[in-house]
Design an enzyme around this catalytic site. Structure first.
Site, PDB file in Angstrom:
ATOM      1  N   ASN A  63      19.249 -26.463   2.926  1.00  0.00           N
ATOM      2  CA  ASN A  63      18.342 -25.251   2.409  1.00  0.00           C
ATOM      3  C   ASN A  63      18.723 -24.766   1.209  1.00  0.00           C
ATOM      4  O   ASN A  63      20.059 -24.567   0.973  1.00  0.00           O
ATOM      5  CB  ASN A  63      18.605 -24.277   3.837  1.00  0.00           C
ATOM      6  CG  ASN A  63      17.859 -22.987   3.474  1.00  0.00           C
ATOM      7  OD1 ASN A  63      17.947 -22.195   4.427  1.00  0.00           O
ATOM      8  ND2 ASN A  63      17.025 -22.883   2.674  1.00  0.00           N
ATOM      9  N   TYR A  97       8.390 -14.196  -3.608  1.00  0.00           N
ATOM     10  CA  TYR A  97       9.108 -13.855  -2.091  1.00  0.00           C
ATOM     11  C   TYR A  97      10.050 -12.829  -2.400  1.00  0.00           C
ATOM     12  O   TYR A  97      10.622 -12.373  -3.378  1.00  0.00           O
ATOM     13  CB  TYR A  97      10.037 -15.194  -2.117  1.00  0.00           C
ATOM     14  CG  TYR A  97      11.230 -14.937  -0.908  1.00  0.00           C
ATOM     15  CD1 TYR A  97      10.644 -15.123   0.371  1.00  0.00           C
ATOM     16  CD2 TYR A  97      12.472 -14.484  -1.053  1.00  0.00           C
ATOM     17  CE1 TYR A  97      11.602 -15.250   1.350  1.00  0.00           C
ATOM     18  CE2 TYR A  97      13.404 -14.492  -0.189  1.00  0.00           C
ATOM     19  CZ  TYR A  97      13.002 -14.851   1.034  1.00  0.00           C
ATOM     20  OH  TYR A  97      13.981 -14.783   2.287  1.00  0.00           O
ATOM     21  N   GLU A 106      10.172  -9.451   5.614  1.00  0.00           N
ATOM     22  CA  GLU A 106      10.173 -10.537   4.434  1.00  0.00           C
ATOM     23  C   GLU A 106       8.860 -10.962   4.058  1.00  0.00           C
ATOM     24  O   GLU A 106       8.137 -11.201   5.236  1.00  0.00           O
ATOM     25  CB  GLU A 106      11.161 -11.477   5.429  1.00  0.00           C
ATOM     26  CG  GLU A 106      11.189 -12.961   4.439  1.00  0.00           C
ATOM     27  CD  GLU A 106      12.117 -14.069   5.081  1.00  0.00           C
ATOM     28  OE1 GLU A 106      13.091 -14.543   4.563  1.00  0.00           O
ATOM     29  OE2 GLU A 106      11.662 -14.319   6.144  1.00  0.00           O
ATOM     30  N   TYR A 108       5.924 -13.379   1.719  1.00  0.00           N
ATOM     31  CA  TYR A 108       5.722 -14.489   1.001  1.00  0.00           C
ATOM     32  C   TYR A 108       4.170 -14.555   0.454  1.00  0.00           C
ATOM     33  O   TYR A 108       3.452 -14.332   1.106  1.00  0.00           O
ATOM     34  CB  TYR A 108       5.696 -15.839   1.786  1.00  0.00           C
ATOM     35  CG  TYR A 108       7.100 -16.230   1.863  1.00  0.00           C
ATOM     36  CD1 TYR A 108       7.817 -17.317   1.272  1.00  0.00           C
ATOM     37  CD2 TYR A 108       7.990 -15.893   3.163  1.00  0.00           C
ATOM     38  CE1 TYR A 108       8.916 -17.934   1.506  1.00  0.00           C
ATOM     39  CE2 TYR A 108       9.096 -16.500   3.481  1.00  0.00           C
ATOM     40  CZ  TYR A 108       9.537 -17.563   2.511  1.00  0.00           C
ATOM     41  OH  TYR A 108      10.888 -18.030   2.829  1.00  0.00           O
ATOM     42  N   GLU A 200      11.807 -22.970  -3.050  1.00  0.00           N
ATOM     43  CA  GLU A 200      12.499 -23.005  -2.057  1.00  0.00           C
ATOM     44  C   GLU A 200      12.641 -24.367  -1.207  1.00  0.00           C
ATOM     45  O   GLU A 200      11.120 -24.756  -1.272  1.00  0.00           O
ATOM     46  CB  GLU A 200      12.108 -21.783  -0.960  1.00  0.00           C
ATOM     47  CG  GLU A 200      12.737 -21.722   0.341  1.00  0.00           C
ATOM     48  CD  GLU A 200      12.391 -20.505   1.061  1.00  0.00           C
ATOM     49  OE1 GLU A 200      13.272 -20.035   2.019  1.00  0.00           O
ATOM     50  OE2 GLU A 200      11.564 -19.704   0.507  1.00  0.00           O
TER      51      GLU A 200
END
Length: 213
Positions: A63, A97, A106, A108, A200
């Site tokens: 990740n 983001y 959070e 996006y 990402e």
């Protein structure tokens, strides 16, 4: 955070930012935040270029999140970028983001992706900057965030219905998304954390070269 068919948290990167994992540097008049995090899996070569430019090449990764933007986000910001290279082989997002607090959200705005297009609880659509985005919400329980390793928070998503072409200048008028989210009862927090145009990825390979202003 990433929401893939398998249970994993690509947003773990952002979630685990807690101070030591991310660095902010003054890199341009228009951007002041450089984000570079990896969980240590595979190879991630990230370069903090001049001005608002960054590049990343990755291979067989776990990740990671790499991006440039602003230490303090804004609901009124218009983000301009040029993804001269966007070539994921596997799971990846090209996305605006960020996070807010009070409440902890959070968010996006996903312009392109690799093999998986994120989804969630469908709320509606918003037309912006030449495209139509689907709006979703998801909730994380006892998950890592900017406020700790075991927190509960909501994720807001605008995901373009088709991948946005790259290689030329592009704009994200974030206010359009904020207003659309509000119309569905999706209110962002009053305390703005960082806001970046990010690459990402998870369990993938690829390359990107992005300039943000």
């Amino acid at each position: 955070m990433f929401k893939f068919k398998k249970n994993f948290l690509v947003g773990l990167s952002a979630a685990l930012m807690s101070i030591s994992l991310f660095s902010a540097t003054a890199s341009a008049a228009s951007t002041d935040y450089w984000q570079n995090w990896t969980d240590g899996g595979g190879i991630v070569n990230a370069v903090n270029g001049s001005g608002g430019n960054y590049s990343v090449n990755w291979s067989n990764t776990g990740n990671f999140v790499v991006g440039k933007g602003w230490t303090t986000g804004s609901p009124f910001r218009t983000i301009n970028y040029n993804a001269g290279v966007w070539a994921p082989n596997g799971n990846g997002y090209l996305t605006l983001y960020g996070w807010t607090r009070s409440p902890l959200i959070e968010y996006y705005v996903v312009d392109s992706w690799g093999t998986y297009r994120p989804t969630g609880t469908y709320k509606g659509t918003v037309k912006s900057d030449g495209g139509t985005y689907d709006i979703y919400t998801t909730t994380r329980y006892n998950a890592p965030s900017i406020d700790g390793d075991r927190t509960t928070f909501t994720q807001y998503w605008s995901v373009r219905q088709s991948k946005r072409p790259t290689g030329s200048n592009a704009t994200i008028t974030f206010t359009n998304h904020v207003n659309a989210w509000k119309s569905h009862g999706m209110n962002l927090g009053s305390n703005w954390a960082y806001q970046v145009m990010a690459t990402e990825g998870y369990q993938s390979s690829g390359s990107s070269n992005v300039t943000v202003w």
